[in-house]
Design a protein around this motif. Sequence first.
Motif, PDB file in Angstrom:
ATOM      1  N   LEU A 123       2.433   8.527  18.269  1.00  0.00           N
ATOM      2  CA  LEU A 123       3.295   9.360  17.447  1.00  0.00           C
ATOM      3  C   LEU A 123       2.557  10.643  17.095  1.00  0.00           C
ATOM      4  CD1 LEU A 123       4.546   6.540  15.099  1.00  0.00           C
ATOM      5  CD2 LEU A 123       5.681   7.413  17.137  1.00  0.00           C
ATOM      6  N   VAL A 124       3.262  11.566  16.473  1.00  0.00           N
ATOM      7  CA  VAL A 124       2.645  12.828  16.094  1.00  0.00           C
ATOM      8  C   VAL A 124       1.833  12.595  14.832  1.00  0.00           C
ATOM      9  CG1 VAL A 124       3.063  15.260  15.674  1.00  0.00           C
ATOM     10  CG2 VAL A 124       4.660  13.957  17.050  1.00  0.00           C
ATOM     11  N   ASN A 125       0.695  11.954  15.020  1.00  0.00           N
ATOM     12  CA  ASN A 125      -0.166  11.578  13.901  1.00  0.00           C
ATOM     13  C   ASN A 125      -1.585  11.446  14.438  1.00  0.00           C
ATOM     14  OD1 ASN A 125      -1.618  10.192  11.912  1.00  0.00           O
ATOM     15  ND2 ASN A 125       0.238   9.199  11.148  1.00  0.00           N
ATOM     16  N   PRO A 126      -2.559  12.155  13.874  1.00  0.00           N
ATOM     17  CA  PRO A 126      -3.910  12.088  14.402  1.00  0.00           C
ATOM     18  C   PRO A 126      -4.449  10.674  14.505  1.00  0.00           C
ATOM     19  CG  PRO A 126      -3.739  13.853  12.783  1.00  0.00           C
ATOM     20  CD  PRO A 126      -2.439  13.074  12.737  1.00  0.00           C
ATOM     21  N   ASN A 127      -4.045   9.779  13.589  1.00  0.00           N
ATOM     22  CA  ASN A 127      -4.548   8.409  13.638  1.00  0.00           C
ATOM     23  C   ASN A 127      -3.797   7.558  14.649  1.00  0.00           C
ATOM     24  OD1 ASN A 127      -6.401   8.925  11.545  1.00  0.00           O
ATOM     25  ND2 ASN A 127      -4.766   8.693  10.037  1.00  0.00           N
ATOM     26  N   GLY A 128      -2.624   8.028  15.094  1.00  0.00           N
ATOM     27  CA  GLY A 128      -1.860   7.268  16.061  1.00  0.00           C
ATOM     28  C   GLY A 128      -2.133   7.700  17.484  1.00  0.00           C
ATOM     29  N   MET A 177       4.221  21.548  17.779  1.00  0.00           N
ATOM     30  CA  MET A 177       3.298  20.536  17.275  1.00  0.00           C
ATOM     31  C   MET A 177       4.002  19.238  16.897  1.00  0.00           C
ATOM     32  SD  MET A 177       0.181  21.744  17.321  1.00  0.00           S
ATOM     33  CE  MET A 177      -0.646  20.673  16.157  1.00  0.00           C
ATOM     34  N   LEU A 178       5.124  19.339  16.196  1.00  0.00           N
ATOM     35  CA  LEU A 178       5.758  18.159  15.614  1.00  0.00           C
ATOM     36  C   LEU A 178       6.813  17.533  16.515  1.00  0.00           C
ATOM     37  CD1 LEU A 178       6.180  19.497  11.971  1.00  0.00           C
ATOM     38  CD2 LEU A 178       4.241  18.301  13.000  1.00  0.00           C
ATOM     39  N   VAL A 179       7.381  18.315  17.427  1.00  0.00           N
ATOM     40  CA  VAL A 179       8.421  17.786  18.327  1.00  0.00           C
ATOM     41  C   VAL A 179       7.866  17.543  19.715  1.00  0.00           C
ATOM     42  CG1 VAL A 179      10.678  18.248  19.378  1.00  0.00           C
ATOM     43  CG2 VAL A 179      10.251  18.914  17.009  1.00  0.00           C
ATOM     44  N   ARG A 180       7.134  18.531  20.254  1.00  0.00           N
ATOM     45  CA  ARG A 180       6.605  18.407  21.614  1.00  0.00           C
ATOM     46  C   ARG A 180       5.217  17.781  21.639  1.00  0.00           C
ATOM     47  NH1 ARG A 180       5.621  23.253  23.859  1.00  0.00           N
ATOM     48  NH2 ARG A 180       5.710  22.332  25.950  1.00  0.00           N
ATOM     49  N   SER A 181       4.629  17.536  20.480  1.00  0.00           N
ATOM     50  CA  SER A 181       3.365  16.805  20.362  1.00  0.00           C
ATOM     51  C   SER A 181       2.217  17.493  21.087  1.00  0.00           C
ATOM     52  CB  SER A 181       3.534  15.376  20.899  1.00  0.00           C
ATOM     53  OG  SER A 181       2.417  14.588  20.560  1.00  0.00           O
ATOM     54  N   MET A 182       2.051  18.788  20.844  1.00  0.00           N
ATOM     55  CA  MET A 182       0.861  19.471  21.340  1.00  0.00           C
ATOM     56  C   MET A 182      -0.373  18.911  20.625  1.00  0.00           C
ATOM     57  SD  MET A 182       0.750  21.686  23.727  1.00  0.00           S
ATOM     58  CE  MET A 182       1.925  22.417  24.853  1.00  0.00           C
ATOM     59  N   PRO A 183      -1.515  18.787  21.314  1.00  0.00           N
ATOM     60  CA  PRO A 183      -2.687  18.157  20.693  1.00  0.00           C
ATOM     61  C   PRO A 183      -3.229  18.911  19.493  1.00  0.00           C
ATOM     62  CG  PRO A 183      -2.918  18.257  23.090  1.00  0.00           C
ATOM     63  CD  PRO A 183      -1.721  19.074  22.745  1.00  0.00           C
ATOM     64  N   SER A 184      -3.109  20.242  19.477  1.00  0.00           N
ATOM     65  CA  SER A 184      -3.676  21.028  18.378  1.00  0.00           C
ATOM     66  C   SER A 184      -3.048  22.412  18.378  1.00  0.00           C
ATOM     67  CB  SER A 184      -5.205  21.138  18.523  1.00  0.00           C
ATOM     68  OG  SER A 184      -5.527  21.853  19.705  1.00  0.00           O
ATOM     69  N   ALA A 192      15.305  24.821  12.493  1.00  0.00           N
ATOM     70  CA  ALA A 192      14.196  24.378  13.342  1.00  0.00           C
ATOM     71  C   ALA A 192      13.049  23.826  12.505  1.00  0.00           C
ATOM     72  CB  ALA A 192      13.713  25.539  14.208  1.00  0.00           C
ATOM     73  N   ASN A 193      12.742  24.480  11.391  1.00  0.00           N
ATOM     74  CA  ASN A 193      11.673  23.971  10.523  1.00  0.00           C
ATOM     75  C   ASN A 193      12.058  22.641   9.882  1.00  0.00           C
ATOM     76  OD1 ASN A 193       9.663  25.894  10.885  1.00  0.00           O
ATOM     77  ND2 ASN A 193      10.492  27.262   9.335  1.00  0.00           N
ATOM     78  N   LEU A 194      13.302  22.528   9.437  1.00  0.00           N
ATOM     79  CA  LEU A 194      13.761  21.256   8.870  1.00  0.00           C
ATOM     80  C   LEU A 194      13.755  20.153   9.928  1.00  0.00           C
ATOM     81  CD1 LEU A 194      16.752  22.498   6.675  1.00  0.00           C
ATOM     82  CD2 LEU A 194      14.724  21.321   5.829  1.00  0.00           C
ATOM     83  N   GLY A 195      14.245  20.473  11.125  1.00  0.00           N
ATOM     84  CA  GLY A 195      14.308  19.473  12.190  1.00  0.00           C
ATOM     85  C   GLY A 195      12.942  19.037  12.682  1.00  0.00           C
ATOM     86  N   SER A 196      12.007  19.978  12.786  1.00  0.00           N
ATOM     87  CA  SER A 196      10.649  19.616  13.222  1.00  0.00           C
ATOM     88  C   SER A 196       9.995  18.657  12.244  1.00  0.00           C
ATOM     89  CB  SER A 196       9.798  20.882  13.366  1.00  0.00           C
ATOM     90  OG  SER A 196      10.323  21.751  14.337  1.00  0.00           O
ATOM     91  N   ARG A 197      10.144  18.946  10.970  1.00  0.00           N
ATOM     92  CA  ARG A 197       9.560  18.073   9.951  1.00  0.00           C
ATOM     93  C   ARG A 197      10.277  16.730   9.902  1.00  0.00           C
ATOM     94  NH1 ARG A 197       6.589  20.535   6.001  1.00  0.00           N
ATOM     95  NH2 ARG A 197       7.500  19.248   4.386  1.00  0.00           N
ATOM     96  N   ALA A 198      11.592  16.718  10.107  1.00  0.00           N
ATOM     97  CA  ALA A 198      12.317  15.445  10.169  1.00  0.00           C
ATOM     98  C   ALA A 198      11.821  14.608  11.344  1.00  0.00           C
ATOM     99  CB  ALA A 198      13.820  15.709  10.295  1.00  0.00           C
ATOM    100  N   TRP A 199      11.573  15.251  12.475  1.00  0.00           N
ATOM    101  CA  TRP A 199      11.046  14.558  13.652  1.00  0.00           C
ATOM    102  C   TRP A 199       9.706  13.906  13.324  1.00  0.00           C
ATOM    103  CZ3 TRP A 199      13.898  15.989  18.296  1.00  0.00           C
ATOM    104  CH2 TRP A 199      13.547  15.243  19.418  1.00  0.00           C
ATOM    105  N   PHE A 200       8.888  14.633  12.587  1.00  0.00           N
ATOM    106  CA  PHE A 200       7.557  14.138  12.224  1.00  0.00           C
ATOM    107  C   PHE A 200       7.631  12.988  11.226  1.00  0.00           C
ATOM    108  CE2 PHE A 200       3.945  14.447   9.259  1.00  0.00           C
ATOM    109  CZ  PHE A 200       2.892  14.228  10.130  1.00  0.00           C
ATOM    110  N   PHE A 201       8.410  13.167  10.160  1.00  0.00           N
ATOM    111  CA  PHE A 201       8.460  12.154   9.106  1.00  0.00           C
ATOM    112  C   PHE A 201       9.200  10.891   9.554  1.00  0.00           C
ATOM    113  CE2 PHE A 201       8.202  15.962   6.110  1.00  0.00           C
ATOM    114  CZ  PHE A 201       6.820  15.824   5.982  1.00  0.00           C
ATOM    115  N   MET A 202      10.146  11.036  10.476  1.00  0.00           N
ATOM    116  CA  MET A 202      10.862   9.871  10.990  1.00  0.00           C
ATOM    117  C   MET A 202      10.083   9.142  12.078  1.00  0.00           C
ATOM    118  SD  MET A 202      13.567   9.385   9.283  1.00  0.00           S
ATOM    119  CE  MET A 202      14.347   8.186  10.353  1.00  0.00           C
ATOM    120  N   LYS A 203       8.952   9.751  12.490  1.00  0.00           N
ATOM    121  CA  LYS A 203       8.086   9.142  13.512  1.00  0.00           C
ATOM    122  C   LYS A 203       8.836   8.884  14.815  1.00  0.00           C
ATOM    123  CE  LYS A 203       4.861   6.994  10.251  1.00  0.00           C
ATOM    124  NZ  LYS A 203       5.331   7.716   9.069  1.00  0.00           N
ATOM    125  N   TRP A 204       9.626   9.857  15.221  1.00  0.00           N
ATOM    126  CA  TRP A 204      10.311   9.769  16.509  1.00  0.00           C
ATOM    127  C   TRP A 204       9.325  10.036  17.644  1.00  0.00           C
ATOM    128  CZ3 TRP A 204      15.046  13.198  14.844  1.00  0.00           C
ATOM    129  CH2 TRP A 204      15.903  12.421  14.056  1.00  0.00           C
TER     130      TRP A 204
END
Length: 424
Positions: free
Chosen positions: A68-73, A164-171, A222-234
């Motif tokens: 997931l889009v999470n450094p620990n994941g 970063m949050l939708v396409r999961s770029m590493p950094s 786009a900002n709301l959707g990107s953060r929703a993607w991140f928090f929902m762990k899609w």
Amino acid sequence: SPYKRESLQDEMDSAQAQGRSKKDAILETLQTMSVTCYIVEHDADFILQDLRKIVYKAARENRSSSALVNPNGMSQRCCLYEDQEGRLFNLVVANHAVGPASYWASLLESFSGTQAMIAFTVLCRSFPCSFDANIGQLRPAYLSLILGLVLSEEISLSWLNASMLVRSMPSVSAHTLTTNAGSDWLRKLLTLLLALSGAATGDVQKYMTISGICLACIVLLANLGSRAWFFMKWRPFRYSGPLSALFGYFAAVLAGLAVPYMGHREMEAGGKRALESVISSAFIVAVVFVLSDFDEIQKLIVVGSETCPQDAVNVTIGVWWTITLLSSMFMVTRIAPHQPDEDEETILIPAQESPVGFKVPNLPDYIVDPNLVKKGSPCLSLGTELFFGIIMALGVGGAIVYLAFTDLDDKYTGNTSSANGFTW
């Protein structure tokens, strides 16, 4: 038990004490701990191209795996540089070329989902004016100031958020290396449109204002959707072909339109706290939207929008508000309350300046400046490029000077002050 990073250092020291080289000890220890290592050698001719290949490979791994889009994941990986003596360094991008890494990290905390939704719903009141041919004037009053100053966090870095949050770029440095977009050009464009529309006249002013408002709404979603993607762990947006960045951005906009409340910071907490946040935010958005129907308030934002019919907007926003609220409340109930993870420590150090997002502790950095390692075009020689540069300088410069001695340009620019040619 010792910390993971202490164990990593102990393993390196033990391997080196057994007679192996420090390089082999480091690589063997990292591989034993399931860390993927990318090595760029000192004699690489095209280091920038090598870095981009590494970024694309790491991004594909993020999208094709269950990470997931999470450094620990994410799977632990590092990018190392090997010099002529065989020493290893953390390969990082120069700070000035990383882009707004620190600002982006702060926005993850300071972004207000409630303010973004208020801005989106209120801006929608101007859309009926685009279909009203009888409207005399439509221009922004304090809109550019409100968006540029008051809501700067809510309209900033939307392209980077989607990457970063939708396409999961590493950094963030990986995003900068692959897109060459270290600047927030979408925010600059919408601010410029709204600022110029204030000085324009007639239909040009009307359509520039509507275009700026449309772009602002897209950026907010786009900002709301990107953060929703991140928090929902899609799962990350998997398509990586041509125009993948654009498609990923559209996916973020659609997510923001469908579940905007899930882009609020409180969603990470889950449970009752997240549900209360959704309900209170929805109530505030509804109250402000109703108040924005007053003519005096509309005049402060967009002059002329108070004369446009608002029935269609009230119906559309009312239906959208109800559907998104119900769907968000349903989705919130599926989020388990946040529980601290006692095993959150990572072996490597998360670092936005690394092309793969992590650095090895206790290794020095080797800094790469993308602007200095870029190679020229292989198609033409240095002499040929110099020749064409001289021709362009003389030709274009001569044409500009020639305009002073002719009124040819005045026919198109409307400048009549020098219609008879150059005068001292």
